[in-house]
Design a protein around this motif. Structure first.
Motif, PDB file in Angstrom:
ATOM      1  N   GLN A  57     -12.091   0.395   7.400  1.00  0.00           N
ATOM      2  CA  GLN A  57     -11.975   0.293   8.850  1.00  0.00           C
ATOM      3  C   GLN A  57     -10.630   0.849   9.325  1.00  0.00           C
ATOM      4  OE1 GLN A  57     -11.982  -3.766  10.227  1.00  0.00           O
ATOM      5  NE2 GLN A  57     -12.013  -3.201  12.378  1.00  0.00           N
ATOM      6  N   ILE A  58      -9.570   0.498   8.628  1.00  0.00           N
ATOM      7  CA  ILE A  58      -8.231   0.957   9.022  1.00  0.00           C
ATOM      8  C   ILE A  58      -8.106   2.464   8.855  1.00  0.00           C
ATOM      9  CG2 ILE A  58      -5.775   0.856   8.406  1.00  0.00           C
ATOM     10  CD1 ILE A  58      -6.270  -2.187   7.883  1.00  0.00           C
ATOM     11  N   PHE A  59      -8.627   2.989   7.750  1.00  0.00           N
ATOM     12  CA  PHE A  59      -8.552   4.444   7.578  1.00  0.00           C
ATOM     13  C   PHE A  59      -9.339   5.153   8.673  1.00  0.00           C
ATOM     14  CE2 PHE A  59     -10.002   8.540   5.901  1.00  0.00           C
ATOM     15  CZ  PHE A  59      -8.775   9.161   5.837  1.00  0.00           C
ATOM     16  N   ASN A  83      -6.334   7.134   0.263  1.00  0.00           N
ATOM     17  CA  ASN A  83      -5.606   6.332  -0.732  1.00  0.00           C
ATOM     18  C   ASN A  83      -4.204   5.951  -0.263  1.00  0.00           C
ATOM     19  OD1 ASN A  83      -4.446   8.846  -1.050  1.00  0.00           O
ATOM     20  ND2 ASN A  83      -4.716   8.932  -3.264  1.00  0.00           N
ATOM     21  N   GLY A  84      -3.847   6.322   0.963  1.00  0.00           N
ATOM     22  CA  GLY A  84      -2.589   5.890   1.564  1.00  0.00           C
ATOM     23  C   GLY A  84      -2.715   4.554   2.281  1.00  0.00           C
ATOM     24  N   VAL A  85      -3.933   3.995   2.307  1.00  0.00           N
ATOM     25  CA  VAL A  85      -4.168   2.691   2.935  1.00  0.00           C
ATOM     26  C   VAL A  85      -4.464   1.683   1.834  1.00  0.00           C
ATOM     27  CG1 VAL A  85      -5.636   1.357   4.504  1.00  0.00           C
ATOM     28  CG2 VAL A  85      -5.111   3.752   5.016  1.00  0.00           C
ATOM     29  N   GLU A  86      -3.717   0.603   1.845  1.00  0.00           N
ATOM     30  CA  GLU A  86      -3.894  -0.450   0.841  1.00  0.00           C
ATOM     31  C   GLU A  86      -3.960  -1.792   1.572  1.00  0.00           C
ATOM     32  OE1 GLU A  86      -1.675  -1.923  -3.256  1.00  0.00           O
ATOM     33  OE2 GLU A  86      -0.571  -0.696  -1.826  1.00  0.00           O
ATOM     34  N   VAL A  87      -4.971  -2.591   1.246  1.00  0.00           N
ATOM     35  CA  VAL A  87      -5.101  -3.927   1.815  1.00  0.00           C
ATOM     36  C   VAL A  87      -5.005  -4.919   0.663  1.00  0.00           C
ATOM     37  CG1 VAL A  87      -6.561  -5.529   3.107  1.00  0.00           C
ATOM     38  CG2 VAL A  87      -6.535  -3.098   3.708  1.00  0.00           C
ATOM     39  N   ILE A  88      -4.019  -5.797   0.746  1.00  0.00           N
ATOM     40  CA  ILE A  88      -3.763  -6.767  -0.314  1.00  0.00           C
ATOM     41  C   ILE A  88      -4.019  -8.161   0.243  1.00  0.00           C
ATOM     42  CG2 ILE A  88      -2.039  -7.673  -1.929  1.00  0.00           C
ATOM     43  CD1 ILE A  88      -0.521  -4.921  -1.287  1.00  0.00           C
ATOM     44  N   ARG A  89      -4.906  -8.895  -0.410  1.00  0.00           N
ATOM     45  CA  ARG A  89      -5.192 -10.263   0.017  1.00  0.00           C
ATOM     46  C   ARG A  89      -4.177 -11.195  -0.600  1.00  0.00           C
ATOM     47  NH1 ARG A  89      -8.004 -14.565  -2.083  1.00  0.00           N
ATOM     48  NH2 ARG A  89      -8.744 -13.334  -3.817  1.00  0.00           N
ATOM     49  N   GLN A  90      -3.581 -12.033   0.227  1.00  0.00           N
ATOM     50  CA  GLN A  90      -2.628 -13.021  -0.269  1.00  0.00           C
ATOM     51  C   GLN A  90      -3.407 -14.181  -0.876  1.00  0.00           C
ATOM     52  OE1 GLN A  90       0.625 -12.222  -0.283  1.00  0.00           O
ATOM     53  NE2 GLN A  90      -0.083 -10.324   0.632  1.00  0.00           N
ATOM     54  N   VAL A  98      -1.317  -5.217   4.865  1.00  0.00           N
ATOM     55  CA  VAL A  98      -1.842  -3.865   4.997  1.00  0.00           C
ATOM     56  C   VAL A  98      -0.658  -2.921   4.867  1.00  0.00           C
ATOM     57  CG1 VAL A  98      -2.974  -2.212   6.530  1.00  0.00           C
ATOM     58  CG2 VAL A  98      -3.726  -4.608   6.502  1.00  0.00           C
ATOM     59  N   ARG A  99      -0.736  -2.029   3.887  1.00  0.00           N
ATOM     60  CA  ARG A  99       0.318  -1.034   3.677  1.00  0.00           C
ATOM     61  C   ARG A  99      -0.281   0.341   3.956  1.00  0.00           C
ATOM     62  NH1 ARG A  99       3.474  -0.786  -1.216  1.00  0.00           N
ATOM     63  NH2 ARG A  99       5.154  -0.413   0.223  1.00  0.00           N
ATOM     64  N   ILE A 100       0.353   1.049   4.861  1.00  0.00           N
ATOM     65  CA  ILE A 100      -0.119   2.386   5.213  1.00  0.00           C
ATOM     66  C   ILE A 100       1.005   3.373   4.938  1.00  0.00           C
ATOM     67  CG2 ILE A 100      -0.958   3.892   7.056  1.00  0.00           C
ATOM     68  CD1 ILE A 100      -2.033   1.350   8.446  1.00  0.00           C
ATOM     69  N   GLU A 101       0.704   4.326   4.087  1.00  0.00           N
ATOM     70  CA  GLU A 101       1.643   5.393   3.762  1.00  0.00           C
ATOM     71  C   GLU A 101       1.186   6.651   4.500  1.00  0.00           C
ATOM     72  OE1 GLU A 101       3.019   6.577  -0.477  1.00  0.00           O
ATOM     73  OE2 GLU A 101       1.269   7.823  -0.008  1.00  0.00           O
ATOM     74  N   PHE A 102       2.134   7.364   5.088  1.00  0.00           N
ATOM     75  CA  PHE A 102       1.772   8.643   5.690  1.00  0.00           C
ATOM     76  C   PHE A 102       2.770   9.704   5.255  1.00  0.00           C
ATOM     77  CE2 PHE A 102       4.630   6.843   8.840  1.00  0.00           C
ATOM     78  CZ  PHE A 102       5.264   7.918   9.451  1.00  0.00           C
ATOM     79  N   ASN A 103       2.329  10.955   5.362  1.00  0.00           N
ATOM     80  CA  ASN A 103       3.105  12.076   4.852  1.00  0.00           C
ATOM     81  C   ASN A 103       3.303  13.097   5.973  1.00  0.00           C
ATOM     82  OD1 ASN A 103       4.353  13.936   3.215  1.00  0.00           O
ATOM     83  ND2 ASN A 103       2.505  14.526   2.115  1.00  0.00           N
ATOM     84  N   PRO A 104       4.480  13.126   6.593  1.00  0.00           N
ATOM     85  CA  PRO A 104       4.723  14.125   7.654  1.00  0.00           C
ATOM     86  C   PRO A 104       4.511  15.536   7.118  1.00  0.00           C
ATOM     87  CG  PRO A 104       6.509  12.532   7.552  1.00  0.00           C
ATOM     88  CD  PRO A 104       5.648  12.293   6.340  1.00  0.00           C
ATOM     89  N   THR A 105       4.165  16.435   8.013  1.00  0.00           N
ATOM     90  CA  THR A 105       3.841  17.797   7.581  1.00  0.00           C
ATOM     91  C   THR A 105       5.053  18.561   7.047  1.00  0.00           C
ATOM     92  OG1 THR A 105       4.099  18.523   9.880  1.00  0.00           O
ATOM     93  CG2 THR A 105       1.864  18.055   9.119  1.00  0.00           C
ATOM     94  N   VAL A 106       6.249  18.205   7.525  1.00  0.00           N
ATOM     95  CA  VAL A 106       7.472  18.847   7.035  1.00  0.00           C
ATOM     96  C   VAL A 106       8.544  17.779   6.797  1.00  0.00           C
ATOM     97  CG1 VAL A 106       7.070  21.116   8.083  1.00  0.00           C
ATOM     98  CG2 VAL A 106       8.223  19.350   9.394  1.00  0.00           C
ATOM     99  N   PRO A 107       9.476  18.004   5.866  1.00  0.00           N
ATOM    100  CA  PRO A 107      10.488  16.995   5.527  1.00  0.00           C
ATOM    101  C   PRO A 107      11.459  16.645   6.652  1.00  0.00           C
ATOM    102  CG  PRO A 107      10.381  18.679   3.821  1.00  0.00           C
ATOM    103  CD  PRO A 107       9.528  19.151   4.960  1.00  0.00           C
TER     104      PRO A 107
END
Length: 179
Positions: A57-59, A83-90, A98-107
């Protein structure tokens, strides 16, 4: 009215008890702490399934966010990925991280903070469960990733940013769903 130290301590103890009771009622499976194995397996399985559903759902939510500069979505630009979205149940809590990683197009992307803000606002508005939301730039993908990660995960900075009419308009345009 002068309060003595002992009366303050009594008030503090009562407040702690009330807080503990609220937390138990809201987050723990059973107030008494007794959980049968059968109940745990069913509940754990259901909660784990919900975590997987929530990840999808988040992705689906963040993939449609538009880039602030380009006429493309964050998924089209490979800024967000499944695979940049991770949901961890406590464990033993009805709470997810919820951990969301993103990758900008340029540094040196000047809009990385705005992209992170857009992701945060869209997820917060759309997810009903109790979640702790961590959004961060992929390690090594941006020259100022530590600073940006702090900004987009600081509730006060996010609230202040959304009070700025110009920033709010840009975020709203980025997260607006196509009709």
């Amino acid at each position: 009215m002068i309060l003595t130290i002992s009366s303050l301590l009594m008030m503090f103890a009562n407040l702690i008890q009330q807080t503990k009771k609220i937390i138990q009622e809201k987050y723990l499976k059973h107030d008494d702490g007794n959980i049968t194995t059968e109940e745990t397996e069913v509940t754990d399985k259901q909660l784990d399934e919900r975590a997987l559903e929530m990840k999808d759902q988040i992705f689906d939510l963040i993939r449609t966010i538009k880039d602030p500069e380009k006429p493309a979505t964050l998924e089209d630009l490979n800024v967000v990925y499944e695979n940049g979205v991770e949901v961890i149940r406590q464990r033993n809590l009805k709470l997810y991280t919820v951990r969301i990683e993103f990758n900008p197009t340029v540094p040196h992307c000047s809009l990385a903070t705005l992209i992170g803000l857009s992701i945060r606002i869209k997820v917060i508005r759309s997810i009903l469960e109790s979640v702790k939301l961590d959004i961060y730039i992929k390690e090594g993908a941006h020259t100022t990733e530590e600073e940006i990660n702090k900004q987009i995960n600081d509730k006060e900075r996010v609230a202040a940013a959304m009070e700025n009419p110009s920033l709010r308009d840009i975020v709203e345009k980025c997260i607006k769903e196509e009709e």
